[in-house]
Write a protein that holds these residues in place. Structure first.
Motif, mmCIF file in Angstrom:
data_model
loop_
_atom_site.group_PDB
_atom_site.id
_atom_site.type_symbol
_atom_site.label_atom_id
_atom_site.label_comp_id
_atom_site.label_asym_id
_atom_site.label_seq_id
_atom_site.Cartn_x
_atom_site.Cartn_y
_atom_site.Cartn_z
ATOM 1 N N MET A 1 0.814 -1.212 0.000
ATOM 2 C CA MET A 1 0.000 0.000 0.000
ATOM 3 C C MET A 1 0.852 1.269 0.000
ATOM 4 S SD MET A 1 -3.098 -0.831 -0.418
ATOM 5 C CE MET A 1 -3.960 0.701 -0.035
ATOM 6 N N LYS A 2 2.108 1.160 0.400
ATOM 7 C CA LYS A 2 3.027 2.298 0.295
ATOM 8 C C LYS A 2 3.327 2.622 -1.163
ATOM 9 C CE LYS A 2 5.372 1.207 4.662
ATOM 10 N NZ LYS A 2 6.638 0.724 5.273
ATOM 11 N N LEU A 3 3.055 1.654 -2.049
ATOM 12 C CA LEU A 3 3.338 1.788 -3.478
ATOM 13 C C LEU A 3 2.049 1.967 -4.282
ATOM 14 C CD1 LEU A 3 5.851 -1.209 -3.584
ATOM 15 C CD2 LEU A 3 6.465 1.219 -3.537
ATOM 16 N N LEU A 4 0.982 2.391 -3.605
ATOM 17 C CA LEU A 4 -0.333 2.520 -4.228
ATOM 18 C C LEU A 4 -0.259 3.371 -5.491
ATOM 19 C CD1 LEU A 4 -3.403 1.887 -3.794
ATOM 20 C CD2 LEU A 4 -3.549 4.135 -2.700
ATOM 21 N N ARG A 5 -1.013 2.969 -6.493
ATOM 22 C CA ARG A 5 -0.980 3.671 -7.787
ATOM 23 C C ARG A 5 -1.256 5.165 -7.598
ATOM 24 N NH1 ARG A 5 -6.245 4.816 -9.453
ATOM 25 N NH2 ARG A 5 -7.836 3.482 -8.503
ATOM 26 N N ASN A 6 -0.561 5.955 -8.401
ATOM 27 C CA ASN A 6 -0.736 7.403 -8.339
ATOM 28 C C ASN A 6 -1.684 7.879 -9.435
ATOM 29 O OD1 ASN A 6 0.762 7.382 -10.723
ATOM 30 N ND2 ASN A 6 2.674 7.950 -9.703
ATOM 31 N N GLU A 7 -1.785 9.184 -9.599
ATOM 32 C CA GLU A 7 -2.720 9.743 -10.584
ATOM 33 C C GLU A 7 -2.300 9.432 -12.014
ATOM 34 O OE1 GLU A 7 0.540 12.584 -9.858
ATOM 35 O OE2 GLU A 7 -0.828 11.453 -8.551
ATOM 36 N N LYS A 8 -1.067 8.978 -12.217
ATOM 37 C CA LYS A 8 -0.592 8.606 -13.554
ATOM 38 C C LYS A 8 -0.774 7.108 -13.814
ATOM 39 C CE LYS A 8 1.530 12.627 -14.619
ATOM 40 N NZ LYS A 8 2.088 13.189 -15.830
ATOM 41 N N HIS A 9 -1.470 6.437 -12.917
ATOM 42 C CA HIS A 9 -1.674 4.984 -13.015
ATOM 43 C C HIS A 9 -0.336 4.249 -13.032
ATOM 44 C CE1 HIS A 9 -6.021 5.223 -13.439
ATOM 45 N NE2 HIS A 9 -5.827 6.250 -14.222
ATOM 46 N N ARG A 10 0.485 4.550 -12.049
ATOM 47 C CA ARG A 10 1.736 3.839 -11.812
ATOM 48 C C ARG A 10 1.685 3.291 -10.396
ATOM 49 N NH1 ARG A 10 5.549 5.859 -15.538
ATOM 50 N NH2 ARG A 10 4.369 6.711 -17.281
ATOM 51 N N GLY A 11 2.085 2.025 -10.224
ATOM 52 C CA GLY A 11 2.159 1.470 -8.892
ATOM 53 C C GLY A 11 1.146 0.370 -8.631
ATOM 54 N N VAL B 1 6.485 4.316 -9.931
ATOM 55 C CA VAL B 1 6.530 4.072 -8.484
ATOM 56 C C VAL B 1 7.338 2.793 -8.295
ATOM 57 C CG1 VAL B 1 5.165 3.551 -6.429
ATOM 58 C CG2 VAL B 1 4.293 5.167 -8.125
ATOM 59 N N TRP B 2 8.504 2.915 -7.670
ATOM 60 C CA TRP B 2 9.386 1.758 -7.533
ATOM 61 C C TRP B 2 9.535 1.345 -6.068
ATOM 62 C CZ3 TRP B 2 10.149 -0.414 -11.986
ATOM 63 C CH2 TRP B 2 10.310 0.346 -13.156
ATOM 64 N N PRO B 3 9.579 0.043 -5.783
ATOM 65 C CA PRO B 3 9.904 -0.405 -4.417
ATOM 66 C C PRO B 3 11.333 0.005 -4.058
ATOM 67 C CG PRO B 3 9.089 -2.229 -5.793
ATOM 68 C CD PRO B 3 9.362 -1.090 -6.708
ATOM 69 N N ARG C 1 -11.286 5.766 -20.214
ATOM 70 C CA ARG C 1 -11.445 4.345 -19.914
ATOM 71 C C ARG C 1 -10.858 3.979 -18.555
ATOM 72 N NH1 ARG C 1 -12.657 0.995 -24.280
ATOM 73 N NH2 ARG C 1 -12.957 -0.540 -22.639
ATOM 74 N N TYR C 2 -9.693 4.517 -18.218
ATOM 75 C CA TYR C 2 -9.086 4.219 -16.922
ATOM 76 C C TYR C 2 -9.950 4.754 -15.783
ATOM 77 C CZ TYR C 2 -4.609 2.212 -18.367
ATOM 78 O OH TYR C 2 -3.635 1.387 -18.864
ATOM 79 N N ASN C 3 -10.458 5.968 -15.941
ATOM 80 C CA ASN C 3 -11.287 6.551 -14.883
ATOM 81 C C ASN C 3 -12.592 5.781 -14.698
ATOM 82 O OD1 ASN C 3 -9.390 8.535 -14.418
ATOM 83 N ND2 ASN C 3 -10.371 10.026 -15.766
ATOM 84 N N ASP C 4 -13.107 5.217 -15.783
ATOM 85 C CA ASP C 4 -14.364 4.473 -15.713
ATOM 86 C C ASP C 4 -14.233 3.139 -14.973
ATOM 87 O OD1 ASP C 4 -15.708 6.433 -17.069
ATOM 88 O OD2 ASP C 4 -15.679 5.423 -19.014
ATOM 89 N N THR C 5 -13.029 2.570 -14.948
ATOM 90 C CA THR C 5 -12.880 1.202 -14.450
ATOM 91 C C THR C 5 -12.096 1.080 -13.147
ATOM 92 O OG1 THR C 5 -10.940 0.912 -15.884
ATOM 93 C CG2 THR C 5 -13.063 0.161 -16.752
ATOM 94 N N HIS C 6 -11.507 2.155 -12.652
ATOM 95 C CA HIS C 6 -10.705 2.088 -11.434
ATOM 96 C C HIS C 6 -11.360 2.864 -10.291
ATOM 97 C CE1 HIS C 6 -7.670 0.692 -14.271
ATOM 98 N NE2 HIS C 6 -6.956 0.280 -13.247
#
Length: 367
Positions: free
Chosen positions: A74-84, A161-163, A351-356
């Motif tokens: 959860m520290k690596l939760l996806r950001n607004e760019k859909h990374r993570g 977003v990298w570990p 599409r990303y906003n509709d499904t996440h």
């Protein structure tokens, strides 16, 4: 040859065409790919140049990440760019079928979720009480663009977003290498697709196409439950992919199904068996728009059978500013364009906003 076989439990198994990227017979490759694109929009790609040893290493690194405690992920939760990282139930691909059996109407889900957070401060695990979705967790990795670079202002470009290296040594390097190698495979497949559409072989190599692509690797882990379509429980709900093509690598555990005719009543689902060393490739919605529905973007889903399942989906889209409009070879006076032109970044963001899930639901209230 495309066709059908007998699957487990009497279900149908789709027999897909196999495209060999090492063959000198380009005419045969174009013919097999075109047949697959007209029939199902799915095919295998073999001899693609990525070694099995390296594929095994990427899967091993993927498992290491998903085996971390939820608190670390959860520290690596996806950001607004859909990374993570994306938790289980983060994505809802088939609302009509995945919301079956819920006690609460869909429009009240997030209100109730906020109530639980505010009153009790519960952890993200309690999302499953009031929200349905895909029973999978994932990890998005896109094109790495440094913060401060003007290109990082674009919706799907920016830093990943990298570990922390101390947590997963070598993880970032492995994923970056795989991202680069998979993109070269995608470009090779796109050249065959161009020829199948009577375009110049380098049509998709243009800067506005795959010269500056939005290429997104998504690592996936399906928990070892059992899907039940009658109750809306799926590893991944029925959907079509958004972009040009997707390259899928699996760990050999079955689960992928396709539906060639989405309008059929009832829908007929066919198993797609894994093929060792091959990518399963499918066409996305943008290619269907480009081709004026000549080529199919086919519905697919994942049913899990009690086994933990890992896969890696590599989504290949054109550049942010690419205008997706009907190709000149796919329209005529009797067959005018079926879709309005649209910018790639606009379509993908939609599409990303509709499904996440809205990211705000993961923010624990301050006490």
């Amino acid at each position: 040859m495309q066709g059908q076989g007998q699957g487990q439990g009497g279900s149908k198994t789709s027999v897909l065409n196999c495209i060999d990227l090492s063959t000198p017979d380009l005419h045969q490759s174009v013919s097999l790919l075109k047949q697959a694109c007209l029939d199902s929009g799915f095919f295998y790609v073999v001899n693609h140049g990525i070694s099995q040893e390296f594929m095994d290493e990427v899967f091993a690194q993927s498992k290491r990440m998903f085996q971390q405690p939820l608190s670390e992920k959860m520290k690596l939760l996806r950001n607004e760019k859909h990374r993570g990282y994306t938790p289980i139930l983060d994505e809802l691909l088939d609302p009509e079928n995945q919301l079956k059996g819920l006690f609460f109407p869909a429009k009240f889900q997030y209100f109730i979720l906020f109530y639980f957070f505010l009153q009790l401060g519960l952890s993200i695990i309690f999302v499953c009480i009031v929200k349905s979705g895909d029973y999978k967790e994932g990890y998005y990795i896109g094109v790495e663009v440094a913060e401060g670079d003007p290109e990082a202002e674009k919706p799907f470009y920016g830093p990943n977003v990298w570990p922390e290296p101390e947590l997963l040594p070598g993880w970032r390097e492995t994923m970056e290498n795989y991202h680069r190698e998979a993109l070269e495979v995608a470009r090779a497949v796109a050249r065959i697709i161009a020829l199948a559409l009577d375009l110049k072989v380098d049509f998709f190599d243009q800067p506005e196409m795959l010269g500056e692509p939005i290429a997104i690797l998504r690592l996936l882990r399906y928990e070892g439950g059992i899907s039940d379509p009658s109750k809306g429980i799926f590893g991944a709900g029925a959907h079509s992919d958004y972009g040009l093509i997707t390259l899928l690598a699996t760990d050999g555990i079955p689960g992928l199904q396709i539906c060639k005719d989405r309008d059929a009543k009832p829908q007929i689902w066919e198993d797609v068996p894994p093929l060792k060393g091959a990518f399963i490739v499918n066409l996305g919605d943008m290619l269907e728009r480009w081709s004026n529905c000549v080529f199919k973007s086919t519905l697919h889903r994942v049913l899990v059978n009690g086994q933990e399942r890992y896969s890696m989906a590599y989504f290949v889209e054109p550049s942010h500013d690419c205008l997706v409009e009907c190709l000149p070879t796919c329209k005529s006076e009797n067959n005018p364009p079926k879709f309005q032109p649209i910018l790639c970044q606009t379509y993908l963001s939609q599409r990303y906003n509709d499904t996440h899930t809205d990211r705000s639901v993961y923010k624990k209230p301050q006490t």
